[in-house]
Design a protein around this motif. Structure first.
Motif, PDB file in Angstrom:
ATOM      1  N   VAL A  98      73.191  15.550  60.215  1.00 10.50           N
ATOM      2  CA  VAL A  98      71.736  15.588  60.101  1.00 10.50           C
ATOM      3  C   VAL A  98      71.293  14.298  59.417  1.00 10.50           C
ATOM      4  O   VAL A  98      71.730  14.006  58.309  1.00 10.50           O
ATOM      5  N   TRP A  99      70.442  13.544  60.094  1.00 10.47           N
ATOM      6  CA  TRP A  99      69.971  12.265  59.559  1.00 10.47           C
ATOM      7  C   TRP A  99      68.518  12.353  59.107  1.00 10.47           C
ATOM      8  O   TRP A  99      67.716  13.062  59.716  1.00 10.47           O
TER       9      TRP A  99
ATOM     10  N   ASN B  71      73.303  14.499  65.282  1.00  7.51           N
ATOM     11  CA  ASN B  71      72.890  15.716  65.974  1.00  7.51           C
ATOM     12  C   ASN B  71      71.388  15.956  65.801  1.00  7.51           C
ATOM     13  O   ASN B  71      70.698  16.375  66.728  1.00  7.51           O
ATOM     14  N   ILE B  72      70.913  15.681  64.586  1.00  6.95           N
ATOM     15  CA  ILE B  72      69.500  15.910  64.253  1.00  6.95           C
ATOM     16  C   ILE B  72      69.008  14.665  63.519  1.00  6.95           C
ATOM     17  O   ILE B  72      69.746  14.068  62.731  1.00  6.95           O
ATOM     18  N   PHE B  73      67.754  14.276  63.777  1.00  2.00           N
ATOM     19  CA  PHE B  73      67.196  13.108  63.086  1.00  2.00           C
ATOM     20  C   PHE B  73      65.754  13.431  62.699  1.00  2.00           C
ATOM     21  O   PHE B  73      64.916  13.689  63.566  1.00  2.00           O
ATOM     22  N   LEU B  74      65.494  13.446  61.385  1.00  7.92           N
ATOM     23  CA  LEU B  74      64.168  13.806  60.875  1.00  7.92           C
ATOM     24  C   LEU B  74      63.444  12.585  60.301  1.00  7.92           C
ATOM     25  O   LEU B  74      64.051  11.756  59.631  1.00  7.92           O
TER      26      LEU B  74
ATOM     27  N   MET C  23      65.157  15.271  67.642  1.00  5.62           N
ATOM     28  CA  MET C  23      64.338  14.523  66.690  1.00  5.62           C
ATOM     29  C   MET C  23      63.009  15.218  66.409  1.00  5.62           C
ATOM     30  O   MET C  23      62.379  15.781  67.301  1.00  5.62           O
ATOM     31  N   ALA C  24      62.586  15.117  65.151  1.00 10.86           N
ATOM     32  CA  ALA C  24      61.304  15.701  64.754  1.00 10.86           C
ATOM     33  C   ALA C  24      60.668  14.853  63.669  1.00 10.86           C
ATOM     34  O   ALA C  24      61.370  14.281  62.834  1.00 10.86           O
ATOM     35  N   THR C  25      59.338  14.759  63.695  1.00 16.41           N
ATOM     36  CA  THR C  25      58.642  14.276  62.513  1.00 16.41           C
ATOM     37  C   THR C  25      58.172  15.511  61.752  1.00 16.41           C
ATOM     38  O   THR C  25      57.849  16.538  62.346  1.00 16.41           O
TER      39      THR C  25
END
Lengths: 394, 262
Positions: free
Chosen positions: A70-71, A157-160, A222-224
């Motif tokens: 998770v980034w 895997n995930i980037f926030l 990805m999510a903001t």
């Protein structure tokens, strides 16, 4: 598919130098790309000064299995980390634990190393650092290139990202560059039990509905994330972390925008409305601009900051940086006091995460009373001065 | 100069209400409007065109009824409008939308500036502008409030940041995403302008006009999937009092004490 327009290409060689996997070479005056080693990271596309390289992507990641961790994007403003970074690390920690993966921070900047201890203390196990003078000020081009390259190399895997002005400029640029799904302005994130996908929750239609969104076929997911919604961890300097540094030099001519001037919208040390633990906002019911002085006085007594609703900004009484609501700032203070604000849905969206909402309004039908924990129907010009007197006597 | 303005027809969210009994959105009778951010962007394009000369093409993707919003743009001052409408475009997320718009921009040929609203008031994603810029590989400036200077090769904008403002310069072509300024008052076209708009070209392009790239459009081309839509959780019932000021303040103080605020 990556293509080079040989007619446009000047064989300047910038792409050859910058390609992280050395897939580009010039032979006999022609650029050639080795499609076997090319990872389609897109850095060459963004640095090419004559737009000679293009990539046609499908928004689909071929093999999603190799994507781990998770980034969190680390935004720096005025020499400090934005509070949303700690919030993202707090939420990111929860997601990473659930997946049994690592929580990582990505910091890009000039002199970025001074922030790594702080990132570690707030929960980052692994910190990817890109440090170069080209990143001193945020630019869409340089940051998109650097992040695209990191994603391609390390496969998160995930980037926030924080849903700040910078986050909402950068994240869609990266998403488009790499052909990734992106969910905007999330107010909640969790991991789905069955397939371990990131479940992204966000408001739509001006806050009238909530939507749950997934991104099954592209990685990273990805999510903001809206500032002031997630909880940071308590910092702990004993947490261990590791730093991986990458040198990504972008030629300055590949940054196509140039900041000519920066104008600060707030006084030095002024607390932003989104940072206040107590926020006291005034609306049209205040009557005139000078009446906001009583709110300043009340704010002084409750250690609060003064905000306002949208009509007040339109009237020019208070600068836009203090506007609370959908088109302004989202706040989540311990105490929110709405004075003379009717509470349209667009305002409610911005205050819904407050612990306690107090509303003072003379219209008993004002929608603000629907979400108030404590509502006073009455004339605020009578009530607030009396409240100030009482608080002063304590 | 050639200007492209991307617009969207949206439901008027100030009119959207939630049925308190069922918790669902009441869509019936909700009027459709031109997204206010796009309207600001179009006005800025018209203002610039008055100085530089040129042509303004409005581009939108949506159902056939979105023509209405485009007619309005033509009445306000755009020269030509194109509606991208096809069953195949339905269900597009921001990626698929920007992909479709990019194909249309490429088909339009040479342009100097693309104007977008920062966000649309229905989805509020603020993603289509930046995604379109990257698809076309042109520089972007977001949160733009105004164009300060423009010449053949460059543009200088005033843009909002989290902490204030910046003046930023970019080469052309570029994409600008506009916020609205508090002082902005939408132009109401005159009868003459509304009539005049009817003789301007409003074209419709479908998937065959853009090139059929299997699976890249609409729902199939959208990496994000909405799996559930519901009404937001309500806060618990509050206490509402209606008392003379002295009594009201007593109770307010009591409440603040009970919550440990003071």
């Amino acid at each position: 598919m990556i293509k080079v327009d040989q007619e446009k290409c000047t064989t300047c060689g910038i792409c050859v130098d910058i390609c992280p996997v050395s897939a580009i070479e010039i032979s006999e005056g022609v650029i050639s790309i080795d499609r076997g080693s090319c990872t389609l990271c897109g850095v060459c596309v963004s640095v090419c000064p004559v737009n000679a390289i293009s990539i046609k992507r499908k928004a689909k990641t071929e093999d999603t299995s190799g994507y781990k961790n998770v980034w969190v994007f680390t935004e720096v403003a005025s020499g400090t980390l934005k509070p949303v970074v700690f919030e993202l690390l707090g939420k990111g920690r929860e997601l990473a634990d659930k997946l049994d993966q690592k929580l990582c921070a990505v910091i890009i900047g000039s002199g970025a190393d001074k922030f790594i201890d702080e990132l570690g203390a707030y929960g980052a196990e692994l910190i990817y650092m890109v440090d170069d003078p080209i990143y001193e000020n945020y630019s869409t081009d340089a940051y998109t290139s650097a992040i695209s390259q990191l994603i391609t190399e390390f496969k998160p895997n995930i980037f926030l990202y924080g849903a700040t002005h910078v986050g909402r400029d950068l994240a869609p640029s990266v998403a488009s560059n790499l052909g990734l799904g992106l969910t905007a302005d999330c107010t909640d994130l969790s991991i789905e039990e069955e397939d371990n996908l990131l479940l992204q929750t966000r408001p739509a239609f001006g806050g009238n509905v909530m939507a749950d969104i997934i991104c099954p076929n592209t990685r990273p997911q990805m999510a903001t994330v809206r500032p002031n919604v997630m909880e940071p961890l308590a910092p702990d300097e004993n947490r261990e972390y590791e730093v991986i540094e990458r040198k990504i030099s972008i030629p300055s001519r590949s940054v196509r925008t140039k900041i000519l001037e920066t104008i600060s919208g707030r006084e030095e040390h002024e607390v932003g409305v989104e940072e206040g633990d107590c926020v006291i906002s005034g609306g049209r019911g205040m009557g005139s601009a000078d009446k906001f002085e009583v709110l300043d006085e009340l704010a002084g007594l409750l250690s609060g900051v003064v905000g306002c609703s949208r009509p007040i900004v339109e009237l020019g009484w208070i600068p836009k940086s203090r506007q609370v609501g959908q088109s302004g700032k989202t706040v989540s203070p311990r105490l929110y006091i709405a004075c003379g604000i009717s509470g349209a849905i667009q305002h409610q969206v911005g205050i819904r995460n407050s612990d306690i909402i107090i509303a003072i309004n003379k219209d008993p039908k004002a929608p603000i009373f629907d979400i108030a924990d404590f509502g006073v129907v009455g004339d605020l010009h009578q009530i607030i001065p009396r409240l100030i007197d009482r608080l002063k006597k304590r | 100069m050639n200007f492209i303005v991307c617009v969207k027809q949206v439901p008027d969210t100030t009119e959207v209400e939630v049925d308190r009994e069922s918790g669902t959105i009441i869509r019936e009778g909700v009027p459709s409007i031109l997204n206010p951010f796009d309207e600001f962007a179009l006005n800025e394009a018209i203002r610039v065109k008055e100085k530089t000369g040129g042509r303004i093409t409005v581009l939108s993707m949506g159902p056939p009824q979105a023509q209405e919003a485009l007619r309005k743009c033509l009445a306000i001052g755009a020269d030509e409008a194109i509606l991208l409408t096809d069953q195949a475009f339905a269900g597009s997320d921001t990626w698929a939308t920007s992909f479709t718009l990019a194909r249309a921009v490429e088909k339009l040929g040479k342009y100097d500036l693309i104007f977008c609203g920062q966000q649309a008031t229905d989805g509020d994603t603020a993603q289509v502008g930046p995604e379109l810029a990257r698809q076309l590989n042109i520089p972007q400036m977001t949160y733009v409030e105004s164009i300060e200077e423009i010449d053949d090769g460059s543009v200088i904008c005033k843009k909002e940041t989290d902490g204030g403002y910046q003046r930023v310069k970019s080469g052309l072509p570029a994409l600008l995403a506009f916020i609205s300024t508090p002082a902005f008052e939408p132009k109401i076209p005159s009868i003459m302008e509304v009539m005049g708009a009817k003789s301007k070209t409003l074209s419709q392009w479908g998937i065959d006009d853009l090139g059929d790239e299997d699976g890249d459009y609409g729902l199939d081309g959208s990496p994000t999937q909405v799996i559930r839509v519901y009404s937001p959780p309500q806060r618990g019932e509050g206490v509402i009092i209606e008392e003379p000021p002295e009594v009201a303040v007593d109770k307010l103080i009591e409440y603040l004490e009970s919550e440990g605020i003071i």
